[in-house]
Design a protein around this motif. Structure first.
Motif, PDB file in Angstrom:
ATOM      1  N   ASP A 275       0.696  -1.222  -0.085  1.00 54.49           N
ATOM      2  CA  ASP A 275      -0.023   0.000   0.071  1.00 54.49           C
ATOM      3  C   ASP A 275       0.946   1.261  -0.122  1.00 54.49           C
ATOM      4  O   ASP A 275       2.008   1.147   0.048  1.00 54.49           O
ATOM      5  N   SER A 276       0.235   2.326  -0.070  1.00 59.36           N
ATOM      6  CA  SER A 276       0.821   3.770  -0.002  1.00 59.36           C
ATOM      7  C   SER A 276       1.839   4.215   1.009  1.00 59.36           C
ATOM      8  O   SER A 276       2.679   4.650   0.818  1.00 59.36           O
ATOM      9  N   THR A 277       1.363   3.519   2.179  1.00 58.97           N
ATOM     10  CA  THR A 277       2.225   3.612   3.376  1.00 58.97           C
ATOM     11  C   THR A 277       3.543   2.599   3.525  1.00 58.97           C
ATOM     12  O   THR A 277       4.215   2.588   4.297  1.00 58.97           O
ATOM     13  N   ASN A 278       3.276   1.585   2.817  1.00 58.92           N
ATOM     14  CA  ASN A 278       4.453   0.553   2.552  1.00 58.92           C
ATOM     15  C   ASN A 278       4.634  -0.219   3.661  1.00 58.92           C
ATOM     16  O   ASN A 278       5.615  -0.587   4.465  1.00 58.92           O
ATOM     17  N   THR A 279       3.171  -0.296   4.463  1.00 54.66           N
ATOM     18  CA  THR A 279       3.219  -1.181   5.547  1.00 54.66           C
ATOM     19  C   THR A 279       2.289  -2.645   5.529  1.00 54.66           C
ATOM     20  O   THR A 279       2.540  -3.263   6.336  1.00 54.66           O
ATOM     21  N   ARG A 280       1.643  -2.514   4.308  1.00 51.35           N
ATOM     22  CA  ARG A 280       0.777  -3.953   4.214  1.00 51.35           C
ATOM     23  C   ARG A 280       0.764  -4.123   2.586  1.00 51.35           C
ATOM     24  O   ARG A 280       0.767  -3.505   1.990  1.00 51.35           O
ATOM     25  N   LYS A 281       1.068  -5.620   2.537  1.00 47.38           N
ATOM     26  CA  LYS A 281       1.079  -6.098   1.121  1.00 47.38           C
ATOM     27  C   LYS A 281      -0.021  -6.279   0.661  1.00 47.38           C
ATOM     28  O   LYS A 281      -1.154  -6.941   1.494  1.00 47.38           O
ATOM     29  N   ILE A 282      -0.250  -6.070  -0.529  1.00 45.93           N
ATOM     30  CA  ILE A 282      -1.814  -6.221  -1.091  1.00 45.93           C
ATOM     31  C   ILE A 282      -2.033  -7.340  -2.191  1.00 45.93           C
ATOM     32  O   ILE A 282      -3.015  -8.082  -1.875  1.00 45.93           O
ATOM     33  N   ALA A 283      -0.841  -7.515  -2.827  1.00 43.89           N
ATOM     34  CA  ALA A 283      -1.060  -8.783  -3.820  1.00 43.89           C
ATOM     35  C   ALA A 283       0.327  -8.854  -4.365  1.00 43.89           C
ATOM     36  O   ALA A 283       1.161  -8.388  -4.302  1.00 43.89           O
TER      37      ALA A 283
END
Length: 435
Positions: A275-283
């Motif tokens: 995500d944009s905050t670089n804290t959660r992987k999306i895919a």
């Protein structure tokens, strides 16, 4: 028998003197009490504020370190492992196919057969434009075609008769040739009529607006009942392909060589979208193509990565951080990044020796991933390094390791979670020691 009363004026001289000196004596006693209280307070304060140093094996003057001077620290053990070489670049979610559905004929919008946000398949009917004007025109051209076909047939019959007569020298040759030209002219007219008929049939097909690709329709731009024209601005609706979907990100030209080499070998390069905050992987996806040229204004080259996007967590024009896995280094020494300090000679670490003193060890570092860095040189497997509490350390400093962190040192450093726990414990213990 009544006791004789004494006149106050006849009192002894010392009593009179005592009465006269009473107030001055009371002031002296109060001053004495206050002085005693202040002296006692000073003694108590000196007792509490005086530094207490308990030494073992001799006094501090002879150079023996005091037990109270030992610095509590958190530690981790250097161990071998795999280090992913990963590049993090800025990217944008871009649909593979994004279509503005346009009307291809003019007319009134009779029906809208989709719901906003609906997923449609290629070939599904989306809208219907009034077909009646085109049906009337089709009938007109079909009538004209039939008339011209009849004239062509008559001209062919006449041409056959003229050809027989000219062979018999019954008519002029010019008359027979003119009839041949008339047949050819009528054949051309019939072809034009047939094309007009086919065109009107095509217009009738265009009155039925269908989905050109699979995807998700957005908010409709025109409501039913409006007059629409071919190629009008904004069209009827925007149809976006959601599955699969792509992420386009830029790569510095300095990193282009390694990536291009891996792509030439046919090895799929994994890409993770965060995500944009670089804290959660999306895919998770893979690189599909490398652009054909470098952008000279930015010194970067574009890459497209493909994601299945089954749950549609990636949305068009979404900003993401693309984590590109270029390579993996195997069996390298790993050390926590917070154990690496920077000094005049470059990076170094504090290594805990068996006697619980530390030594300064100059090292060379390699790739970094998360909270772990590769120790290229200067350390060996099993070295215990200080990860927290380094602010007051120097070569030869005595350290103490909290029991919880000490117990984890030999077992937990294979996983980053336990090492972090030991670091947190050491941080808290170090803070308590400083207090």
């Amino acid at each position: 028998m009544d006791k004789p009363t004494r006149d106050p004026s006849e009192a002894p001289a010392h009593e009179a003197a005592g009465r006269q000196g009473g107030p001055r004596g009371g002031s002296r006693r109060r001053l004495l009490l206050w002085g005693t209280a202040l002296v006692g307070a000073a003694v108590i304060a000196a007792a509490f504020l005086r530094p207490h140093t308990h030494t073992t094996g001799g006094s501090g003057r002879h150079g023996h370190q005091a037990v109270g001077d030992a610095q509590p620290v958190a530690v981790a053990t250097v161990h071998p492992g795999d280090m992913p070489i990963e590049l993090t670049e800025l990217g944008t979610v871009v649909p593979i196919t994004n279509v503005t559905v346009q009307p291809r004929v003019d007319g009134y919008l009779m029906q809208v057969l989709f719901t906003e946000g609906q997923h449609v398949k290629k070939g599904d009917l989306l809208a219907l434009i009034d077909t009646r004007p085109y049906e009337v025109a089709l009938a007109q051209y079909q009538g004209q075609l039939a008339s011209d076909i009849a004239q062509l047939q008559q001209a062919r019959v006449d041409n056959d008769r003229y050809q027989r007569l000219v062979r018999q020298n019954s008519i002029a040759t010019q008359t027979a040739q003119d009839q041949q030209y008339k047949v050819a002219q009528l054949e051309g007219t019939v072809k034009v009529d047939q094309a007009m008929v086919d065109n009107e049939k095509l217009q009738l097909v265009y009155c039925h607006v269908i989905a050109p690709v699979d995807g998700r329709v957005g908010i409709r731009q025109v409501d039913m009942g409006n007059y629409v024209t071919a190629g009008q601005t904004n069209g009827l609706v925007i149809l976006t392909q959601m599955q699969p979907i792509s992420v386009i990100f830029t790569l510095p030209e300095t990193e282009l060589g390694a990536v291009a080499e891996r792509l030439r070998t046919g090895i799929a390069l994994p890409v993770a979208a965060w995500d944009s905050t670089n804290t959660r992987k999306i895919a998770d996806g893979t690189v599909s193509v490398l652009d054909s040229q470098i952008d000279t204004s930015t010194g970067t080259v574009r890459l497209r990565s493909i994601f299945t996007n089954q749950d549609e967590t990636l949305f068009p024009n979404q900003f993401v951080n693309a984590h590109l896995l270029v390579n993996t280094q195997h069996n390298v020494l790993l050390v926590p990044t917070n154990a690496v300090q920077t000094g005049p000679n470059g990076p170094f670490t504090y290594v805990v020796k068996p006697d619980k003193t530390v030594e300064v060890r100059d090292i060379k570092t390699g790739a970094t991933h998360g909270d772990v860095v590769v120790a290229a040189s200067g350390l060996k497997d099993g070295d215990v390094v200080v990860t927290d509490g380094t602010d007051r350390l120097h070569a030869g400093s005595k350290v103490t390791i909290p029991a919880a962190a000490d117990a984890r040192t030999g077992t937990d450093t294979k996983t980053g979670a336990d090492t972090k726990a030991g670091t947190d414990n050491g941080s808290r213990s170090g803070a308590q020691g400083r207090q």
